[in-house]
Write a protein that holds these residues in place. Sequence first.
Motif, mmCIF file in Angstrom:
data_model
loop_
_atom_site.group_PDB
_atom_site.id
_atom_site.type_symbol
_atom_site.label_atom_id
_atom_site.label_comp_id
_atom_site.label_asym_id
_atom_site.label_seq_id
_atom_site.Cartn_x
_atom_site.Cartn_y
_atom_site.Cartn_z
ATOM 1 N N TYR A 180 0.824 -1.207 0.000
ATOM 2 C CA TYR A 180 0.000 0.000 0.000
ATOM 3 C C TYR A 180 0.861 1.260 0.000
ATOM 4 C CZ TYR A 180 -3.596 -3.375 1.119
ATOM 5 O OH TYR A 180 -4.442 -4.448 1.063
ATOM 6 N N GLU A 181 0.286 2.341 -0.535
ATOM 7 C CA GLU A 181 0.969 3.632 -0.524
ATOM 8 C C GLU A 181 0.798 4.254 0.857
ATOM 9 O OE1 GLU A 181 -0.744 5.820 -3.762
ATOM 10 O OE2 GLU A 181 0.634 4.911 -5.223
ATOM 11 N N THR A 183 1.847 7.396 3.633
ATOM 12 C CA THR A 183 2.408 8.702 3.977
ATOM 13 C C THR A 183 2.644 8.739 5.482
ATOM 14 O OG1 THR A 183 0.227 9.687 4.359
ATOM 15 C CG2 THR A 183 1.119 9.807 2.104
ATOM 16 N N SER A 186 -0.841 8.594 7.136
ATOM 17 C CA SER A 186 -1.501 7.287 7.138
ATOM 18 C C SER A 186 -0.729 6.271 7.975
ATOM 19 C CB SER A 186 -1.683 6.769 5.706
ATOM 20 O OG SER A 186 -0.446 6.561 5.060
ATOM 21 N N ASP A 233 4.007 15.377 3.350
ATOM 22 C CA ASP A 233 2.803 14.799 2.748
ATOM 23 C C ASP A 233 3.125 13.803 1.632
ATOM 24 O OD1 ASP A 233 1.200 16.356 4.404
ATOM 25 O OD2 ASP A 233 1.143 18.020 2.975
ATOM 26 N N LEU A 235 4.636 10.414 -0.367
ATOM 27 C CA LEU A 235 4.654 8.982 -0.091
ATOM 28 C C LEU A 235 6.014 8.599 0.481
ATOM 29 C CD1 LEU A 235 2.958 7.488 -3.288
ATOM 30 C CD2 LEU A 235 1.947 7.805 -1.030
ATOM 31 N N ARG A 266 -6.166 0.635 2.125
ATOM 32 C CA ARG A 266 -6.644 1.213 0.860
ATOM 33 C C ARG A 266 -7.105 2.659 1.029
ATOM 34 N NH1 ARG A 266 -12.207 1.065 1.316
ATOM 35 N NH2 ARG A 266 -12.943 -0.190 3.075
ATOM 36 N N LEU A 267 -7.285 3.092 2.275
ATOM 37 C CA LEU A 267 -7.789 4.438 2.549
ATOM 38 C C LEU A 267 -6.627 5.415 2.708
ATOM 39 C CD1 LEU A 267 -10.489 3.423 5.204
ATOM 40 C CD2 LEU A 267 -10.812 3.776 2.741
ATOM 41 N N ASN A 268 -6.833 6.668 2.270
ATOM 42 C CA ASN A 268 -5.749 7.639 2.406
ATOM 43 C C ASN A 268 -5.697 8.197 3.833
ATOM 44 O OD1 ASN A 268 -7.521 9.954 2.672
ATOM 45 N ND2 ASN A 268 -7.792 9.950 0.459
ATOM 46 N N GLY A 269 -4.625 8.923 4.100
ATOM 47 C CA GLY A 269 -4.399 9.408 5.457
ATOM 48 C C GLY A 269 -5.499 10.298 5.985
ATOM 49 N N LYS A 270 -6.077 11.121 5.116
ATOM 50 C CA LYS A 270 -7.143 12.032 5.550
ATOM 51 C C LYS A 270 -8.370 11.249 6.019
ATOM 52 C CE LYS A 270 -9.434 15.976 5.873
ATOM 53 N NZ LYS A 270 -10.817 15.501 6.050
#
Length: 333
Positions: A180-181, A183, A186, A233, A235, A266-270
Amino acid sequence: MDTENNGLLCWKCRKIVPYTIKARHRSRSINGKNYEYNERYGICSVCHSEISVPGLMDENENRFDIIYRRLSGIITKGDIRELLNKYDIEKRPLSHLLGFGEHTISRYLDGQIPKREYSDLLLRLLHDHLEMEKVLEEGKDRITNVAYNKVKKKINLIKQMTSCSTKLELVALYIVNSQYEVTDLSLQKLLYFVKAFSLGVFDEDAVFDGTCEAWAYGPVFPDIYKKYKTFGDSLIPKIDPDPSCFAGLKAEDKKIIDFVLNTFGRLNGKVLMDITHKEEPWNTARTGLEIFEMSKNVISDSSICEYYKGINKIYDLTTREGVNKYIDSLFEE
């Protein structure tokens, strides 16, 4: 799945026709060895004859090239691009550093297949930053100081990331190098969910020790923040550590971490931050504080455990379906 497209000339129909893209199995022999791959091709939707689709020939060649190189143990063009990015070095400086011709790396990226010895060298550098450091020091006189300093900086950063004195740091490194990507934002939240699920869902001891604080942007582990804050912010890059690096993680640890990654990764940090903002542990720890007021208030393990035990009874968070239902419930009007 076949999909119909519009707007290509069929030489048999002699007009612009709709067409579909299909796939077929192919075999190609090189030096007496067969290589199997799938090829995509176009079919006229009117007369069903094969039709020339712009770009498909290059796509098929690229697909075969990757398969051939992988099965032959030859570095791929994607691997070379990853190598350049990993060490923040351009094509010409890398060629100079390795004693290659000035345009050698460029030619490899254009499709030329490297000799085995050069391919093996490039693969070693991709997967071993200490080998890259050795090559850098031996060949530093062949590149500019600017190029040298950029590569040295990246190597030192990789060393910092792979140096894990606590289990918390080890889990963070495991997450960063997942599929997963990730940051900095996240990463913090995924670590929080690993702790929460180990305590309140799977009824285990916490996967790691470490103070979790209720910062304005959600739960944060300060030691991990200090280590990864340089990425801001952006990756956090994968660094491909030696698999033995994770020997300190038990099978039970990896099972919990992987479950969290496969549900929340799968969800972004925000979005992950918004989830924690709707949960009791973070809100309780920030009682009396303004929304963006700084705080080092600790989110206790006991509050995390109690909250997630209660939620688990409602949604069964041991399943992906249960986790999804729980997340959906947080954002219902």
